[in-house]
Design a protein around this motif. Structure first.
Motif, mmCIF file in Angstrom:
data_model
loop_
_atom_site.group_PDB
_atom_site.id
_atom_site.type_symbol
_atom_site.label_atom_id
_atom_site.label_comp_id
_atom_site.label_asym_id
_atom_site.label_seq_id
_atom_site.Cartn_x
_atom_site.Cartn_y
_atom_site.Cartn_z
ATOM 1 N N SER A 1 -2.938 14.451 5.197
ATOM 2 C CA SER A 1 -2.795 13.209 4.452
ATOM 3 C C SER A 1 -4.171 12.580 4.265
ATOM 4 C CB SER A 1 -1.888 12.253 5.225
ATOM 5 O OG SER A 1 -2.460 11.911 6.472
ATOM 6 N N HIS A 2 -4.360 11.927 3.119
ATOM 7 C CA HIS A 2 -5.591 11.156 2.952
ATOM 8 C C HIS A 2 -5.534 9.931 3.878
ATOM 9 C CE1 HIS A 2 -8.870 8.911 1.222
ATOM 10 N NE2 HIS A 2 -8.060 7.947 0.834
ATOM 11 N N GLY A 3 -4.378 9.289 3.918
ATOM 12 C CA GLY A 3 -4.245 8.083 4.739
ATOM 13 C C GLY A 3 -4.147 8.422 6.227
ATOM 14 N N TYR A 4 -4.629 7.505 7.050
ATOM 15 C CA TYR A 4 -4.464 7.640 8.493
ATOM 16 C C TYR A 4 -3.168 6.955 8.925
ATOM 17 C CZ TYR A 4 -9.592 8.481 8.775
ATOM 18 O OH TYR A 4 -10.869 8.955 8.644
ATOM 19 N N VAL A 5 -2.414 7.603 9.786
ATOM 20 C CA VAL A 5 -1.343 6.888 10.471
ATOM 21 C C VAL A 5 -2.012 5.842 11.360
ATOM 22 C CG1 VAL A 5 0.461 7.092 12.224
ATOM 23 C CG2 VAL A 5 0.245 8.832 10.452
ATOM 24 N N ALA A 6 -1.486 4.654 11.370
ATOM 25 C CA ALA A 6 -2.068 3.578 12.189
ATOM 26 C C ALA A 6 -0.910 2.734 12.707
ATOM 27 C CB ALA A 6 -3.033 2.746 11.357
ATOM 28 N N ALA A 7 -0.213 3.278 13.699
ATOM 29 C CA ALA A 7 1.070 2.683 14.118
ATOM 30 C C ALA A 7 0.919 1.723 15.289
ATOM 31 C CB ALA A 7 2.062 3.802 14.446
ATOM 32 N N THR B 1 -12.545 2.146 10.751
ATOM 33 C CA THR B 1 -12.118 3.309 9.953
ATOM 34 C C THR B 1 -12.577 3.264 8.513
ATOM 35 O OG1 THR B 1 -10.041 2.209 9.392
ATOM 36 C CG2 THR B 1 -10.022 3.656 11.312
ATOM 37 N N GLY B 2 -13.279 2.222 8.084
ATOM 38 C CA GLY B 2 -13.695 2.173 6.693
ATOM 39 C C GLY B 2 -12.500 1.984 5.773
ATOM 40 N N ALA B 3 -12.678 2.430 4.529
ATOM 41 C CA ALA B 3 -11.713 2.060 3.486
ATOM 42 C C ALA B 3 -10.496 2.982 3.406
ATOM 43 C CB ALA B 3 -12.421 2.029 2.134
ATOM 44 N N VAL B 4 -10.422 4.006 4.233
ATOM 45 C CA VAL B 4 -9.292 4.940 4.148
ATOM 46 C C VAL B 4 -7.969 4.168 4.321
ATOM 47 C CG1 VAL B 4 -8.181 6.929 5.241
ATOM 48 C CG2 VAL B 4 -10.661 6.864 4.984
ATOM 49 N N PRO B 5 -6.985 4.391 3.427
ATOM 50 C CA PRO B 5 -5.732 3.630 3.569
ATOM 51 C C PRO B 5 -4.948 4.059 4.805
ATOM 52 C CG PRO B 5 -5.564 5.257 1.798
ATOM 53 C CD PRO B 5 -6.985 5.279 2.268
ATOM 54 N N TYR B 6 -4.106 3.154 5.283
ATOM 55 C CA TYR B 6 -3.209 3.473 6.384
ATOM 56 C C TYR B 6 -1.838 3.829 5.829
ATOM 57 C CZ TYR B 6 -6.739 1.306 9.370
ATOM 58 O OH TYR B 6 -7.910 0.988 10.015
ATOM 59 N N VAL B 7 -1.151 4.691 6.540
ATOM 60 C CA VAL B 7 0.193 5.104 6.110
ATOM 61 C C VAL B 7 1.160 5.014 7.294
ATOM 62 C CG1 VAL B 7 -0.701 6.654 4.318
ATOM 63 C CG2 VAL B 7 -0.244 7.569 6.597
ATOM 64 N N ASN B 8 2.406 4.736 6.986
ATOM 65 C CA ASN B 8 3.448 4.805 8.020
ATOM 66 C C ASN B 8 4.824 5.080 7.391
ATOM 67 O OD1 ASN B 8 4.140 2.371 6.872
ATOM 68 N ND2 ASN B 8 3.644 1.118 8.654
ATOM 69 N N GLY B 9 4.793 5.633 6.177
ATOM 70 C CA GLY B 9 6.039 5.841 5.452
ATOM 71 C C GLY B 9 7.019 6.762 6.167
ATOM 72 N N TYR B 10 6.532 7.902 6.662
ATOM 73 C CA TYR B 10 7.449 8.852 7.327
ATOM 74 C C TYR B 10 8.191 8.200 8.483
ATOM 75 C CZ TYR B 10 5.689 13.040 4.890
ATOM 76 O OH TYR B 10 5.378 14.000 3.966
ATOM 77 N N ALA C 1 11.234 6.617 7.326
ATOM 78 C CA ALA C 1 12.071 7.451 6.454
ATOM 79 C C ALA C 1 11.759 7.202 4.980
ATOM 80 C CB ALA C 1 13.563 7.223 6.726
ATOM 81 N N ARG C 2 10.488 6.939 4.705
ATOM 82 C CA ARG C 2 10.035 6.752 3.335
ATOM 83 C C ARG C 2 9.056 7.865 2.972
ATOM 84 N NH1 ARG C 2 8.950 1.222 1.648
ATOM 85 N NH2 ARG C 2 7.615 2.298 0.151
ATOM 86 N N GLU C 3 8.474 7.754 1.752
ATOM 87 C CA GLU C 3 7.409 8.692 1.408
ATOM 88 C C GLU C 3 6.261 8.495 2.391
ATOM 89 O OE1 GLU C 3 8.398 6.153 -0.337
ATOM 90 O OE2 GLU C 3 6.766 5.114 -1.360
ATOM 91 N N GLY C 4 5.684 9.626 2.840
ATOM 92 C CA GLY C 4 4.693 9.555 3.907
ATOM 93 C C GLY C 4 3.510 8.664 3.598
ATOM 94 N N MET C 5 3.117 8.591 2.331
ATOM 95 C CA MET C 5 1.908 7.848 1.996
ATOM 96 C C MET C 5 2.138 6.342 1.913
ATOM 97 S SD MET C 5 1.438 8.951 -2.001
ATOM 98 C CE MET C 5 -0.033 7.930 -2.209
ATOM 99 N N ALA C 6 3.382 5.914 2.091
ATOM 100 C CA ALA C 6 3.653 4.477 1.988
ATOM 101 C C ALA C 6 3.104 3.747 3.205
ATOM 102 C CB ALA C 6 5.155 4.246 1.880
ATOM 103 N N TRP C 7 2.777 2.497 3.017
ATOM 104 C CA TRP C 7 2.439 1.614 4.138
ATOM 105 C C TRP C 7 3.418 0.456 4.085
ATOM 106 C CZ3 TRP C 7 0.075 1.251 8.616
ATOM 107 C CH2 TRP C 7 -0.129 -0.018 9.192
ATOM 108 N N VAL C 8 4.232 0.346 5.108
ATOM 109 C CA VAL C 8 5.233 -0.706 5.165
ATOM 110 C C VAL C 8 4.766 -1.746 6.170
ATOM 111 C CG1 VAL C 8 7.670 -1.241 5.561
ATOM 112 C CG2 VAL C 8 7.010 1.009 4.679
ATOM 113 N N GLY C 9 4.589 -2.954 5.728
ATOM 114 C CA GLY C 9 4.159 -4.012 6.642
ATOM 115 C C GLY C 9 3.044 -4.827 6.033
ATOM 116 N N GLU C 10 2.405 -5.620 6.880
ATOM 117 C CA GLU C 10 1.292 -6.442 6.409
ATOM 118 C C GLU C 10 0.174 -5.530 5.935
ATOM 119 O OE1 GLU C 10 1.167 -9.954 6.365
ATOM 120 O OE2 GLU C 10 3.299 -9.567 6.687
ATOM 121 N N PRO C 11 -0.499 -5.882 4.833
ATOM 122 C CA PRO C 11 -1.636 -5.066 4.400
ATOM 123 C C PRO C 11 -2.694 -5.025 5.501
ATOM 124 C CG PRO C 11 -1.147 -6.822 2.802
ATOM 125 C CD PRO C 11 -0.270 -7.060 3.986
ATOM 126 N N ALA C 12 -3.235 -3.849 5.736
ATOM 127 C CA ALA C 12 -4.243 -3.719 6.792
ATOM 128 C C ALA C 12 -5.589 -3.364 6.177
ATOM 129 C CB ALA C 12 -3.830 -2.643 7.774
#
Lengths: 330, 220, 297
Positions: C216-222, C274-283, C286-297
């Protein structure tokens, strides 16, 4: 070793395609139920229980076989749907079921000890030790080999794996190891592994923008085709992508697999069955491809020269490849 | 690669280009009414897509066709200018008919860009797959739907192959029915003369088109 | 809750690896460290000569060491590599079914590249000796809860930081991007210590190529999920090493788990690392993996 008869295993996404495949000379047809239990879960496709019953009866009347693909991985808490699919396939008289998930294999081998089990390519068994796992623990009788092995590697596998080998002969060629690619769900949320669908139609858009046709998956641009340039499937592994400023088909060009020219070497390698990909394709495709392979295999059996049937028009990008069967693909 | 491109489609294209619009519209209404009898199971499966509209744009014919799927009815008709639909399929008439009849593999004509599909891909894929599950023959369906023969229209189609000639005949009869219905108790002979004159004009236009078509079909 | 530093997925030079693990041993508040090559047998054709020293140093620092094995096993050399790992006396992480078959009967760890998607597969691998399972990226947190209930004796390890592996292949895309074949790849993957960025034709970064794998381009950041995961019965979390200050990142996770740091504050600090790399937590949702659900980080 005398090379054995090569069984021709053909796809059917609909009952009409099943009949077409059998009329065109398929020895065996594989198909799936119309839900997430099979890896070609596209709208309007696949068999309900009555269709399956009739399809199996039709095949058996013609002395042919039907394999039911239940080759996806149930999500946590959803295994009952897969169990029911296995039970129904057995009750409807399927000649074998094609499975991938360890839990489903375990269930089928315990609950239906007489049901013939084939290991799906989705299980990605790419070496003899993995194959031994499925053979010794679940009693699989055949494995569909990943599309990543060269012909000598296949010959080595066949000699050591202790079950029949089925290999892909024609159709779309994913470059990732089957069952181990979730690029599509990263973009769409629906999973090839558990929903049985790569590049789900409801997330695919084809838009004409000026002179270009633009393909998007989950809103992500997969490709832009100038007018008259051959198009590819909207899957991530066929996307045109940019690395270091250079656009390219990073994973694979839009090409289709065709082994007609290396049939003798696959037979020599000890392969039992040839699989035609394409349950998502039309019965026109099924008829043409199956007829061509029937003619080629019959000629090979007789020792006659290859009829040299051209199928290049049917494959992605209009271009054919031997894929991994020839060295250098990796 | 063109798969089993049948001669009738070429002739049908000519016919679609030459028929007066109201007659064509009436003919299509008859065809879609006839579908219910001939393909009841197919229509039931298509109804799963409802509501859905499909616009067919043959590039070699001036008309566009709209297929509307509602829970209880499937109708095929001419599309008014500016009509939009859930799915638009664009390609040569032969390609589109081949797809509808299941003789042409849609992925193949997509790869080669002979077919363009825009709009709701899920509905497009569902439509293709459902249609592919049933063997239909649009030309036979048209024949079955169009009713009794009439001679004058057949003359137009003198050069066309047999199946299209029969459609042309039935469409001609339909034209006369339409005319009669529209003009009530007027002199039938007068109507007949008018239709015959119209047909003669169409005849000339058709011959010209056919010559042009043949030239275009010859290898350069 | 224990923290595992997962296997290094990217190819770093020998010196860099040595320095990295030495610092991890001395400074990182993690309980367990994975060593060993997962992605490509060509990266360490004769095995990593530093492994014995590194594993000893990590163990001296009180960390558990797990040896990860290859995710794609096909050639005889790859098979031998897996079999050899199983006999070294360390806890082994299986990333291919062949490894499970080789180690069955002894305790082992199942990595995220084995398709353990449901409770039936989970209990099956547990019967063969799995004591810890890190499920594939697609398994949602709701799914992890099912796992934890189905096999209460097995540690279910949730991946909470780093790039997610999205595909495994035989072909090397790093080599391909340089016009090379895998057989003659010149180990070009070493040039991209955090993966080779891949964009769409429209310039949107989407994935990172890592040799034969796609990530993934995005980092998981849970960080915000740590407390909810603990409530679901998850006792271990995994951080996947990226080309970042992993000690600082591990410290953020440790402090959040221990309640010394508010998750929102931790996320804001993570952004600074982590710089500008987007965060992801979609999987996880149970969403698309690249989604980020929550407050923008």
């Amino acid at each position: 070793m005398t090379p054995r008869y090569l069984e021709l295993v053909c796809p059917a996404g609909t009952p009409a395609a099943l009949r077409a495949a059998i009329e065109a000379g398929a020895d065996t047809v594989y198909c799936g139920f119309a839900d997430a239990t099979n890896a070609r879960n596209y709208p309007g496709l696949n068999f309900d229980r009555d269709d399956m019953k009739e399809g199996i009866a039709f095949a058996h009347r013609h002395g042919r076989h039907v394999l039911v693909a239940i080759n996806t991985f149930p999500r946590a808490g959803e295994t009952a749907i897969w169990h029911r699919a296995v039970d129904d396939a057995a009750a409807l008289g399927a000649d074998a079921v094609i499975l991938a998930d360890i839990g489903v294999l375990d269930y089928a081998s315990r609950r239906h000890p007489d049901l013939r089990l084939h290991l799906s390519v989705q299980a990605a068994a790419s070496n003899p030790i993995s194959l031994a796992f499925y053979r010794e623990r679940f009693g699989i009788r055949r494995a569909v080999l990943p599309r990543v092995l060269t012909v000598p590697e296949i010959a080595h596998m066949v000699a050591t794996m202790g079950v029949e080998a089925e290999v892909f002969a024609f159709g779309s060629l994913g470059t990732m190891t089957e069952g181990r690619c979730i690029l599509s769900s990263y973009m769409t949320g629906r999973s090839p592994s558990s929903d049985g669908v790569c590049a789900p139609a409801e997330h695919v858009r084809f838009d004409e923008e000026g002179e270009e046709m633009v393909i998007r998956l989950g809103g992500i641009t997969m490709n832009r085709f100038p007018r008259n340039q051959a198009a590819a499937y909207p899957t991530p592994c066929k996307a045109r992508l940019v690395t270091r400023g250079v656009p390219s088909y990073l994973f694979d060009e839009p090409v289709g697999l065709n082994v007609i020219d290396i049939l003798p070497s696959l037979k020599e390698a000890g392969v039992t069955a040839l699989k035609i990909e394409g349950r998502q394709r039309s019965r026109a495709y099924v008829t043409q491809v199956v007829r061509a392979f029937r003619a080629e295999l019959d000629a090979l059996d007789r020792g006659a020269p290859s009829p040299g049937i051209d199928l290049s028009g049917l494959v992605e990008g209009g271009k054919e490849t031997f894929g991994a069967y020839k060295k250098g693909w990796r | 690669m063109a798969i089993g491109l049948p001669a009738p489609v070429f002739s049908l294209g000519l016919l679609l280009r030459t028929l007066p619009r109201p007659i064509l519209a009436l003919a299509l209404r008859r065809v879609s009414a006839g579908l219910e009898h001939r393909h009841a199971a197919l229509l039931r499966r298509l109804a799963r897509l409802a509501p859905a509209t499909f616009l067919f744009e043959p590039q070699d014919v001036p008309e566009r066709f709209l297929l509307a799927i509602r829970p209880r009815a499937v109708t095929l008709g001419l599309a008014a200018a500016g009509t939009t639909a859930d799915v638009t399929m664009r390609g040569r008439l032969a390609t589109l008919i081949g797809l509808l009849e299941g003789r042409t593999d849609s992925d193949t004509v997509y790869f080669t860009r002979e077919l363009s599909v825009t709009g709701d891909t899920e509905k497009a894929v569902g439509f293709r797959n459902i249609l592919d599950g049933e063997a239909i023959n649009l030309i036979d369906d048209a024949l079955a739907a169009l009713g009794p023969l009439a001679r004058p229209m057949e003359r137009i189609a003198g050069r066309l192959d047999a199946r299209v000639r029969r459609i042309a005949g039935r469409v001609g009869a339909l034209g006369r029915e339409a005319h009669r219905a529209a003009h009530g108790g007027r002199d039938v002979m007068e109507d007949h003369r008018a239709i015959t004159a119209g047909i003669t004009a169409l005849d000339a236009r058709l011959a010209k088109l056919e010559r042009r078509g043949r030239r275009a079909a010859e290898p350069a | 809750m224990k923290i595992t530093l997962g296997p290094l997925m990217h190819h770093w030079s020998r010196e860099r690896r040595r320095d990295f693990y030495a610092r991890i041993a001395d400074e990182a508040p993690v309980d367990c460290v994975h060593l060993g090559e997962v992605v490509c047998s060509k990266r360490a054709p004769f095995g990593d000569p530093d492994l014995p020293a590194l594993s000893a140093r990590l163990q001296e620092a009180g960390k558990e060491v797990v040896f990860s094995t290859l995710a794609f096993v096909s050639s005889q050399r790859e098979i031998d590599d897996v079999l050899h790992r199983c006999d070294e006396g360390f806890l082994v992480e299986a990333n291919d079914v062949s490894c499970i078959n080789a180690i069955a009967g002894r305790p082992y760890v199942v990595g995220p590249m084995v398709n353990v998607f449901n409770e039936d597969s989970l209990t099956y691998v547990a019967r063969l000796g799995a004591i810890r399972v890190a499920p594939p990226p697609e398994v949602s947190h709701a799914g992890l809860a099912v796992f934890a209930r189905a096999a209460p004796l097995v540690d279910i390890e949730a991946t909470v930081f780093g790039r997610q592996t999205l595909s495994v292949a035989a072909r090397c895309y790093h080599a391909r991007s340089r016009g090379l074949h895998r057989d003659n790849c010149q180990i070009v993957c070493e040039q991209d210590p955090d993966g080779l960025p891949v964009s769409t034709l429209d310039g949107q970064p989407i994935v990172a190529v890592n040799g034969t794998q796609t990530m993934s381009h995005g980092y998981v950041a849970a960080l915000a999920d740590l407390a909810p995961l603990a409530r679901l019965g998850i006792r271990r979390v995994r951080l996947s090493p990226q080309d970042l200050d992993m000690i600082a990142i591990a410290t953020l996770y440790r402090d959040t788990i221990d309640g010394r740091l508010d998750p929102a504050e931790a996320l804001a600090r993570l952004r600074g690392l982590t710089g500008a790399v987007p965060y992801v937590n979609g999987y996880a949702r149970a969403r698309e993996g690249m989604a980020w659900v929550g407050e923008p980080a």
